[in-house]
Design an enzyme around this catalytic site. Structure first.
Site, mmCIF file in Angstrom:
data_model
loop_
_atom_site.group_PDB
_atom_site.id
_atom_site.type_symbol
_atom_site.label_atom_id
_atom_site.label_comp_id
_atom_site.label_asym_id
_atom_site.label_seq_id
_atom_site.Cartn_x
_atom_site.Cartn_y
_atom_site.Cartn_z
ATOM 1 N N TYR A 155 100.537 49.557 53.688
ATOM 2 C CA TYR A 155 101.319 48.639 52.853
ATOM 3 C C TYR A 155 102.538 48.097 53.600
ATOM 4 O O TYR A 155 102.781 46.887 53.622
ATOM 5 C CB TYR A 155 101.758 49.381 51.589
ATOM 6 N N LYS A 159 103.173 44.221 54.676
ATOM 7 C CA LYS A 159 104.324 43.495 54.148
ATOM 8 C C LYS A 159 105.247 43.007 55.265
ATOM 9 O O LYS A 159 105.829 41.920 55.171
ATOM 10 C CB LYS A 159 105.091 44.378 53.164
#
Length: 303
Positions: A155, A159
């Site tokens: 993640y 991002k």
């Protein structure tokens, strides 16, 4: 702030932050394409927007593949005649520490967040350039991508990559009048409700409807609605000159994430041998960066 002549696609907008973005854009007049993998959630979102007087249609499809991006843009054009705003919000979590993370868990998250942002942005830009009237790319990042977060290799990496792409796109698209910005929100959602540090405050909000100033101001976390206005603002004419930025928003707080910059610059004639670096490190170490989010002691006491 009138968006009545604008059309927006918002990925992952059947619930949570995505729904808040779609609802706020529609409230300001934009026609919206709601996207989700959950047909019931997507249809419910469309119904809510329409009942409030807005214009909306749903596309039920997983973000990541080029075919989905093409379908989203095509739907906007077929239903509303054009596309002006692409909000890449869709995301999933597959959290675990590095040594336990499977290829599948890594690939699934990167596919939705990073590849999904890329494919949707590319298709939107093709349409923007064809229309010749500029456009808005609003890509959803996360503090995890800026600071790192335990158990989120996939993640945080995705991002961080999104913000890197946004900075590149801001340069590439400027002459076409297309802006590209990232928004890194913090809000009470299904993704944050499971974080032990926040759990008692979220439970309090469920009972009382409010969060304390420690959370809303110091941490910068609030409701999904608190984070929606930044997307509408960046979609508007008032933000026509803003591009290449990464906004932090949540609760009562808004800020800009700084771009990475060189710190503690020093030089050594004829380059750097390992021994030279060892000798220079004590001075450099005074400027080393922290990792992870830094929370007030009041929040972390006893944790």
């Amino acid at each position: 702030m009138d968006l009545s002549n604008k059309v927006a696609v918002i990925t992952g907008s059947g619930q949570g932050l995505g729904l808040a973005y779609a609802t706020d854009l529609a409230r300001h007049g934009a026609a919206v394409v709601v996207n989700d993998v959950n047909a019931e959630a997507a249809d419910k979102a469309v119904a809510e927007i329409q009942q409030a007087g807005g214009r909306a249609v749903a596309v039920v499809a997983p973000v990541g593949p080029t075919e989905t991006a093409q379908q989203l843009v095509a739907t906007a054009v077929e239903e509303f005649g054009r596309l002006d705003i692409m909000v890449t919000n869709a995301g999933i979590l597959r959290d675990t520490v590095l040594w336990k993370m499977s290829d599948q868990a890594f690939d699934e998250v990167v596919n939705v967040h990073l590849r999904g942002t890329f494919t949707c942005a590319r298709e939107a830009v093709l349409r923007f350039r064809e229309q010749g009237e500029g456009g808005r790319l609003i890509c959803i990042g996360s503090p995890a991508g800026q600071r790192g977060n335990f158990g989120q290799t996939n993640y945080s990496g995705a991002k961080a990559g999104i913000v890197g792409m946004v900075r590149t796109w801001a340069m590439e698209l400027q002459r076409a009048g297309i802006t590209a910005n990232a928004v890194c929100p913090v809000a009470v959602t299904a993704m944050t409700e499971t974080i032990p540090l926040f759990k008692p405050y979220i439970e309090e909000m469920e009972r009382t409807g409010t969060l304390p100033p420690l959370i809303r101001r110091d941490i910068g976390m609030g409701t999904t609605g608190d984070a929606a206005g930044i997307v509408t603002f960046l979609a508007s004419e008032e933000a026509a000159e803003i591009t290449g930025q990464a906004f932090a928003i949540g609760g009562d707080r808004v800020a800009l994430w700084t771009h990475p910059a060189l710190e503690a610059i020093t030089y050594h004639d004829e380059g750097w041998a390992a021994e030279d670096l060892a000798a220079a490190w004590p001075a450099l170490s005074e400027h080393r960066e922290s990792v992870g989010e830094e929370f007030p002691a009041e929040l972390t006491a006893g944790k």
